[in-house]
Write a protein that holds these residues in place. Structure first.
Motif, mmCIF file in Angstrom:
data_model
loop_
_atom_site.group_PDB
_atom_site.id
_atom_site.type_symbol
_atom_site.label_atom_id
_atom_site.label_comp_id
_atom_site.label_asym_id
_atom_site.label_seq_id
_atom_site.Cartn_x
_atom_site.Cartn_y
_atom_site.Cartn_z
ATOM 1 N N ASN A 53 0.822 -1.211 0.000
ATOM 2 C CA ASN A 53 0.000 0.000 0.000
ATOM 3 C C ASN A 53 0.857 1.263 0.000
ATOM 4 O O ASN A 53 0.534 2.253 -0.649
ATOM 5 C CB ASN A 53 -0.934 0.027 1.216
ATOM 6 C CG ASN A 53 -2.118 -0.916 1.043
ATOM 7 O OD1 ASN A 53 -2.363 -1.408 -0.061
ATOM 8 N ND2 ASN A 53 -2.838 -1.186 2.105
ATOM 9 N N LEU A 58 -0.891 4.362 -1.858
ATOM 10 C CA LEU A 58 -2.256 4.359 -1.335
ATOM 11 C C LEU A 58 -2.263 4.927 0.078
ATOM 12 O O LEU A 58 -3.298 5.342 0.586
ATOM 13 C CB LEU A 58 -2.808 2.924 -1.284
ATOM 14 C CG LEU A 58 -3.069 2.242 -2.631
ATOM 15 C CD1 LEU A 58 -3.437 0.787 -2.424
ATOM 16 C CD2 LEU A 58 -4.159 2.960 -3.381
ATOM 17 N N ASP A 59 -1.134 4.921 0.705
ATOM 18 C CA ASP A 59 -1.020 5.344 2.096
ATOM 19 C C ASP A 59 0.295 6.087 2.259
ATOM 20 O O ASP A 59 1.152 6.047 1.362
ATOM 21 C CB ASP A 59 -1.057 4.081 2.980
ATOM 22 C CG ASP A 59 -1.730 4.353 4.316
ATOM 23 O OD1 ASP A 59 -1.896 5.537 4.657
ATOM 24 O OD2 ASP A 59 -2.081 3.385 5.012
ATOM 25 N N ARG A 78 -2.783 14.087 -1.371
ATOM 26 C CA ARG A 78 -3.717 13.050 -1.804
ATOM 27 C C ARG A 78 -3.858 13.059 -3.332
ATOM 28 O O ARG A 78 -3.845 12.017 -3.982
ATOM 29 C CB ARG A 78 -5.068 13.358 -1.137
ATOM 30 C CG ARG A 78 -6.136 12.342 -1.349
ATOM 31 C CD ARG A 78 -7.450 12.883 -0.779
ATOM 32 N NE ARG A 78 -8.524 11.950 -1.047
ATOM 33 C CZ ARG A 78 -8.937 11.019 -0.195
ATOM 34 N NH1 ARG A 78 -8.365 10.910 0.976
ATOM 35 N NH2 ARG A 78 -9.911 10.198 -0.517
ATOM 36 N N ALA A 82 -2.718 10.246 -6.112
ATOM 37 C CA ALA A 82 -3.669 9.689 -7.086
ATOM 38 C C ALA A 82 -3.106 9.807 -8.495
ATOM 39 O O ALA A 82 -3.217 8.886 -9.314
ATOM 40 C CB ALA A 82 -5.003 10.416 -6.986
ATOM 41 N N ARG A 85 -0.393 7.192 -9.028
ATOM 42 C CA ARG A 85 -0.978 5.860 -9.259
ATOM 43 C C ARG A 85 -1.551 5.766 -10.663
ATOM 44 O O ARG A 85 -1.372 4.765 -11.359
ATOM 45 C CB ARG A 85 -2.096 5.590 -8.237
ATOM 46 C CG ARG A 85 -1.636 5.471 -6.809
ATOM 47 C CD ARG A 85 -2.708 4.856 -5.927
ATOM 48 N NE ARG A 85 -3.909 5.659 -5.829
ATOM 49 C CZ ARG A 85 -4.125 6.597 -4.905
ATOM 50 N NH1 ARG A 85 -3.198 6.845 -3.987
ATOM 51 N NH2 ARG A 85 -5.254 7.279 -4.880
ATOM 52 N N PHE A 91 -2.355 -1.848 -10.429
ATOM 53 C CA PHE A 91 -2.689 -2.669 -9.261
ATOM 54 C C PHE A 91 -3.439 -3.927 -9.681
ATOM 55 O O PHE A 91 -4.334 -3.870 -10.533
ATOM 56 C CB PHE A 91 -3.613 -1.888 -8.308
ATOM 57 C CG PHE A 91 -2.910 -0.823 -7.530
ATOM 58 C CD1 PHE A 91 -2.299 -1.111 -6.319
ATOM 59 C CD2 PHE A 91 -2.854 0.472 -8.004
ATOM 60 C CE1 PHE A 91 -1.659 -0.120 -5.602
ATOM 61 C CE2 PHE A 91 -2.214 1.462 -7.301
ATOM 62 C CZ PHE A 91 -1.602 1.172 -6.089
#
Lengths: 249, 411
Positions: A53, A58-59, A78, A82, A85, A91
């Motif tokens: 993660n 994600l974290d 944040r 995003a 990613r 993923f």
């Protein structure tokens, strides 16, 4: 195969569980380079998913440093995480997690749409599905696919945008041996042909056998990090070799 | 929203058919009620504006300088003929009636009745004040007729007079002296309202001029084809009337009546607001339940890199689809009702009698709903507005899904 994709230094992650603090990672040092095919192994609760993660942005870590594709994850907002990613990380989830109301083709195309791909995105999505031997299933919804087929669509979705890094959290956990084997071959093949870096967590020794590098986590720390001699790739993809007959998952 | 995202939103709406149907039905019912209430409000506004105008106040009125503040019936227009010509040239003017008023005493035998005597142009007055057409005895005034009076039924009863009787009229003249004359009762009218019937006494305008010694008219009342154009007509007419004269709308002439209407409208709209709030909460609850059910899916979308804004748009897109369906349902169900309501009206005569008066205005208790092109944008605004606003919190909730937490919890 020299570029550093992931660099973790004394990486820590703690969670609050009521009044208690659970330290899931306790100083992980790890470097992953382009094109690696790395398995994270370890008992349940050892921190594999937490590490994935964090690497997947994600974290955010609670201690230490983590750089993914040149970006310091702890310092990203944040929105920036995003964006990282979306542009650079694919993923694959244990439970496939396809969008149930979209067909296989649309699931793959959706990621390309999120990236702002142009009118050719449908063709690109179809090419990826064809590449993974899923061309005939393009218009089926997830509920009409077997577990193995769903996971292959999930891999297609993860790699459609040609990310530099693909993370897979126990990708074969819900598959039988034969489908797990097919999936691992597909991932190896994609890595070999496109130079992507794969990091996956697993408990399955048959999956570990495909890894080129195995990192063992115990109690939130790297207990062992071993490289294995790389075997010749197994030709399984249509057009390259004959895949094992797809079976239900 | 891009094509695939739109398809995604649309198909998501169909996932839980029962919840979707209930949401659409809820929005439809809310839309139906909101449309009905709005039709009622508009119909009531139209009714009161119409009856107010037909009760004599008109939609707009040219008044003399100082009348707005003093309401003195002895005030006269600077040039009533010019004002009448300007009013007649107004687009949509249906009737233009000059009038002169005087406080008088009508007497017959030992009976005396104080009334406001109104001097009129008999050729146009019945078009401006339709209740004088309700002649129950005798006839209405003939244009140019002198020495004749028409009174309300209650006035005639109080004077114990009948058609053909001569009535003594006394008024204060221009110099403060008492002026008297004899008027022959030619007709008795009945409006259905005792209050109004006790105040009607009409003669030719020249009679009032003679009695008071004040030449000309004290007002020019205009009835318009469409009451909604009253403000525009006032503004236009104000530029064209004789210097010193002013123009007022029916609401300005009768502020108590307008205030009552506004209060009534506010209550109706408050009820509409409550209805919409209930619909709003129902939609918000259903949407939040849908988002919570799909928390894992939103976590996956977030993991794939879907931005917060895009996720909000996705949920709002689903809400829009629900709103459109609910709005269409509400509109389809309401149109036949509004059609009937606008033609037959809601008839309250059984409970309220054939008419009643309020603030000097005679009201027929039949309420017609309004049906016009407004229903489509109104239904769309209510359904889409309520649904989208109700979905803002669920959308924000979805967009704030922490993928790491949501996926960990799901596993």
């Amino acid at each position: 195969m020299n570029e550093i994709v992931v660099a973790a230094r004394a990486l820590e992650k703690a969670f609050a569980a009521g009044k208690l603090e659970v330290r899931a990672l306790r100083g992980v040092d790890l470097e992953v380079r382009t094109g690696e095919f790395l398995a994270l192994v370890g008992p349940s609760g050892s921190g594999k998913t937490t590490l994935l993660n964090l690497v997947g942005a994600l974290d955010r870590p609670t201690g230490g440093e983590l750089t993914v594709l040149g970006r310091r994850v702890g310092e990203l907002s944040r929105r920036e995480r995003a964006e990282l990613r979306l542009r650079s990380i694919g993923f694959v989830f244990q439970a496939y997690n396809l969008v149930p109301v979209l067909t296989a083709l649309e699931n793959v195309e959706f990621v390309l749409e999120l990236q702002g791909a142009g009118a050719d995105r449908r063709n690109r999505a179809r090419q990826v599905l064809d590449e993974l031997g899923l061309g005939d299933l393009a218009h089926r919804r997830p509920s009409e696919l077997s577990g193995g087929q769903q996971q292959r669509v999930a891999v297609a979705r993860a790699v459609a945008a040609r990310p530099k890094l693909v993370l897979a959290d126990e990708p074969t956990a819900n598959l039988d041996g034969e489908n797990a084997e097919v999936l691992m071959h597909l991932m190896r093949d994609l890595r070999d042909r496109h130079g992507m870096t794969f990091v996956f967590s697993t408990h399955d020794p048959r999956v570990v056998a495909h890894a080129v590098r195995v990192v063992t986590l115990v109690d939130g720390r790297v207990a062992r990090d071993e490289a294995k001699p790389e075997e010749a790739p197994h030709p399984i993809v249509p057009g390259i070799g004959k895949p094992p007959a797809p079976t239900g998952g | 929203m891009a094509a695939l995202s739109s398809r995604y939103a649309l198909r998501s709406v169909g996932r839980n058919a029962r919840r979707t149907l209930l949401s659409v039905a809820g929005i439809g019912v809310g839309c139906f009620l909101a449309l009905f209430m709005e039709s009622l409000n508009r119909g009531r506004d139209e009714l009161f504006a119409r009856v107010g105008a037909e009760s004599g106040s008109g939609h707009v009125r040219v008044v003399p300088r100082g009348w707005r503040e003093r309401r003195d019936p002895r005030l006269r227009l600077a040039d009533w003929r010019a004002d009448r010509a300007a009013a007649s040239a107004l687009p949509g003017a249906k009737a233009v009636a000059p009038r002169a008023r005087a406080q008088v005493l009508l007497a017959m035998g030992t009976h005396v009745v104080p009334v406001e005597l109104v001097g009129v142009d008999a050729a146009v007055e019945p078009r401006a004040f339709r209740f004088v057409r309700n002649v129950v005895k005798g006839r209405y005034l003939v244009p140019g007729e002198q020495g004749a009076v028409v009174v309300g039924k209650v006035v005639a009863e109080r004077l114990e007079s009948d058609v053909g009787d001569d009535i003594l009229v006394s008024a204060v003249g221009k110099g403060g002296d008492i002026q008297s004359g004899m008027l022959r009762l030619v007709g008795v009218v009945s409006t259905g309202s005792e209050e109004i019937d006790a105040s009607i006494a009409q003669v030719a305008m020249e009679e009032v001029e003679r009695l008071t010694g004040l030449p000309g008219a004290g007002e020019v009342t205009v009835v318009l084809e469409d009451w909604r154009t009253a403000d525009a007509a006032r503004d236009l007419l104000a530029r064209r009337v004789a210097a010193g004269d002013a123009v007022m709308t029916w609401g300005e002439i009768n502020p108590e009546f307008r205030g009552h209407l506004q209060q009534d409208a506010a209550i109706s709209r408050f009820v509409s607001g409550i209805i919409l709030l209930i619909v709003f909460l129902g939609v918000a609850s259903a949407q939040l339940a849908a988002v919570l059910e799909r928390r894992r899916e939103f976590a996956v979308l977030a993991a794939l890199g879907m931005s917060t804004g895009r996720m909000v748009r996705l949920v709002l897109g689903e809400a829009l689809a629900l709103g459109l369906a609910g709005g269409a349902l509400g509109l389809a169900a309401c149109l036949p009702v509004l059609w009937r309501f606008s033609r037959a009206g809601l008839d309250f005569r059984r409970w309220m009698g054939s008419s009643y008066s309020f603030q000097g205005v005679i009201v027929e208790p039949i309420l017609y709903g309004d049906l016009g092109a407004w229903v489509i944008p109104y239904a769309a605004a209510v359904a889409l507005g309520a649904t989208v606003v109700a979905s803002l919190y669920p959308a924000w909730f979805a967009a704030r899904t922490d993928p790491a937490v949501a996926l960990r919890v799901a596993q």
